[in-house]
Motif scaffolding. Structure first.
Motif, PDB file in Angstrom:
ATOM      1  N   GLN A   6       1.893  41.785 -13.192  1.00 31.10           N
ATOM      2  CA  GLN A   6       0.464  41.491 -13.117  1.00 31.10           C
ATOM      3  C   GLN A   6       0.174  40.082 -13.626  1.00 31.10           C
ATOM      4  O   GLN A   6      -0.613  39.331 -13.022  1.00 31.10           O
ATOM      5  N   GLU A  26      -9.460  39.793  -2.819  1.00 37.11           N
ATOM      6  CA  GLU A  26     -10.762  39.289  -3.280  1.00 37.11           C
ATOM      7  C   GLU A  26     -10.817  37.768  -3.279  1.00 37.11           C
ATOM      8  O   GLU A  26     -11.881  37.171  -3.146  1.00 37.11           O
ATOM      9  N   ASN A  82      -5.525  44.203  -4.263  1.00 38.94           N
ATOM     10  CA  ASN A  82      -6.982  44.055  -4.188  1.00 38.94           C
ATOM     11  C   ASN A  82      -7.436  42.729  -4.788  1.00 38.94           C
ATOM     12  O   ASN A  82      -8.335  42.064  -4.260  1.00 38.94           O
ATOM     13  N   GLN A  83      -6.815  42.342  -5.895  1.00 37.11           N
ATOM     14  CA  GLN A  83      -7.154  41.086  -6.561  1.00 37.11           C
ATOM     15  C   GLN A  83      -6.874  39.899  -5.631  1.00 37.11           C
ATOM     16  O   GLN A  83      -7.687  38.978  -5.526  1.00 37.11           O
ATOM     17  N   GLU A 132      -2.816  55.451  -0.763  1.00 43.55           N
ATOM     18  CA  GLU A 132      -4.282  55.494  -0.775  1.00 43.55           C
ATOM     19  C   GLU A 132      -4.860  55.798   0.608  1.00 43.55           C
ATOM     20  O   GLU A 132      -6.076  55.864   0.763  1.00 43.55           O
ATOM     21  N   GLY A 164      -3.061  49.673  -2.078  1.00 46.64           N
ATOM     22  CA  GLY A 164      -4.102  48.661  -1.969  1.00 46.64           C
ATOM     23  C   GLY A 164      -4.319  48.123  -0.573  1.00 46.64           C
ATOM     24  O   GLY A 164      -5.183  47.289  -0.353  1.00 46.64           O
ATOM     25  N   GLU A 172       1.577  52.134  -7.477  1.00 43.70           N
ATOM     26  CA  GLU A 172       0.192  52.329  -7.896  1.00 43.70           C
ATOM     27  C   GLU A 172      -0.319  51.114  -8.656  1.00 43.70           C
ATOM     28  O   GLU A 172      -1.423  50.629  -8.420  1.00 43.70           O
ATOM     29  N   SER A 218      -3.859  47.253  -7.595  1.00 40.90           N
ATOM     30  CA  SER A 218      -4.870  46.342  -8.135  1.00 40.90           C
ATOM     31  C   SER A 218      -4.507  44.890  -7.872  1.00 40.90           C
ATOM     32  O   SER A 218      -5.389  44.041  -7.698  1.00 40.90           O
TER      33      SER A 218
END
Length: 382
Positions: free
Chosen positions: A97, A130, A126-127, A329, A144, A119, A123
């Motif tokens: 991360q 964005e 998604n980050q 997901e 994601g 999992e 994020s």
């Protein structure tokens, strides 16, 4: 949108090797499929840009020895002015991360992500989305909704391992004479569920399973401990084979058997065609591994990454199956999945040698010079 015409440059030296990849001469249109966030870049090949490559760990030697250099070479060929920002997370999700955070802060244009944990990687995907940065899920399917997934047919990898083990036991006439120990890989690796889905039904149908384990972080030391525990509980004489998820763990498993002083180690599987595993295969210590054309995998991932970063189309791929997979997901992800090959002593020449994955000099060090394989290739060592 102008198309990037991709010409395959990897030399397949034999028809058997080419056929084993299950070539499909169909247009892939890999880069035209948007992820859930519609991520497409507008970077320029002429001006160059930055491609992020994040690999999950270094215990499995393939990542540093093959994936990274082949990916970097492919980027350099397609986009000479591009740079690769490489990081390895060493099986640490928090570290990965932080690496993603740093890459996005530095303005990376696309990320090829080999997730430590599917999992946890959601994020990160998604980050990136964005910030308008597309993501290629590399080798492991991140959650994601990645923009593309490049890997091998991992369920088929598990099938190949299990089928090979069953075949070995049938050939030895021991399939009904004892139990098989099953040692799977890391439960956080998203590929492991697919490997199990391929391997477990074959094993359950054909052999008696005496013990089954998951192995955190694919640890060879943990696999060795699990094998020692199984030998103690089941008895060495009642274990006829071992399913090992990869070659690193197979090394630990074989060390456990060697510690018992048995005359002959039962068939042990593996995956990745690591050099040490190929040496164990020619020495008769490990029955098989799974060879995967990592050069092709890395090249496809690099080309897809560049296409996504520039908003271009890729108008042909002929080295792998183009399909769609669904992540945990429920996101449908366009994918390029390559075919694995069972590797035994019988086909080393047409796989790892033919593809320059390892050389005779690599394999036939002093410790293995008296094996049949190395003696047959002695003239190549002079």
């Amino acid at each position: 949108m102008r198309a990037i015409s991709v010409t395959r440059t990897i030399p397949w030296r034999t028809a058997a090797a080419a056929a084993a990849l299950a070539l499909t001469a169909t247009a892939c249109d890999a880069a035209t499929t948007d992820g859930p966030e519609g991520t497409q870049g507008d970077a320029s090949i002429e001006e160059g840009f930055t491609v992020g490559l994040l690999l999950p760990e270094s215990q499995t030697t393939r990542y540093e020895a093959h994936d990274r250099p082949n990916f970097e070479e492919a980027v350099a060929e397609v986009c000479p002015n591009c740079e690769v920002n490489y990081q390895n997370a060493n099986e640490d999700t928090d570290q990965q991360q932080s690496q993603v955070d740093a890459m996005l802060t530095e303005g990376v244009d696309v990320i090829a992500l080999g997730a430590v944990d599917a999992e946890g990687a959601g994020s990160m995907v998604n980050q990136a989305h964005e910030q308008g940065v597309p993501v290629v899920a590399y080798d492991r399917l991140a959650e994601g909704g990645a923009d593309h997934y490049v890997s091998f047919q991992n369920e088929r990898v598990g099938e190949v391992q299990a089928e090979s083990l069953v075949e070995a036991l049938e050939d030895e006439g021991t399939i009904d004479e004892g139990e098989v120990v099953v040692i799977h890989g890391s439960p956080t690796d998203p590929n492991v569920d697919a490997l199990k889905a391929g391997a477990d039904p074959v094993l359950e149908e054909n052999v008696e399973i005496g013990a089954s384990y998951d192995t955190p972080e694919w640890s060879p030391d943990e696999a060795q401990s699990q094998m020692e525990q199984s030998i103690t509980q089941i008895g060495a004489e009642d274990i006829v084979g071992v399913y090992s998820g990869n070659d690193g763990m197979a090394g630990g498993i074989i060390a456990a058997w060697q510690g018992t002083g048995v005359d002959e180690i039962p068939p042990v599987t593996g995956q990745d065609a690591e050099l040490s595993a190929v040496q164990r295969i020619v020495a008769g210590e490990q029955y098989m591994s799974v060879y995967k054309a990592i050069a092709d995998q890395a090249r496809v991932a690099a080309e897809v990454s560049i296409a996504l970063a520039t908003g271009e189309d890729i108008d042909e791929y002929d080295v792998a199956e183009s399909t769609t997979v669904t992540d945990a997901e429920g996101n449908e992800v366009e994918s390029t999945l390559l075919e694995p090959i069972a590797l035994t002593e019988d086909n080393i020449e047409e796989t790892v040698l033919a593809d320059d994955f390892h050389s005779v000099e690599d394999i036939c060090t002093d410790a293995y010079s008296d094996t049949d394989f190395c003696e047959e290739h002695a003239d190549e060592l002079e």
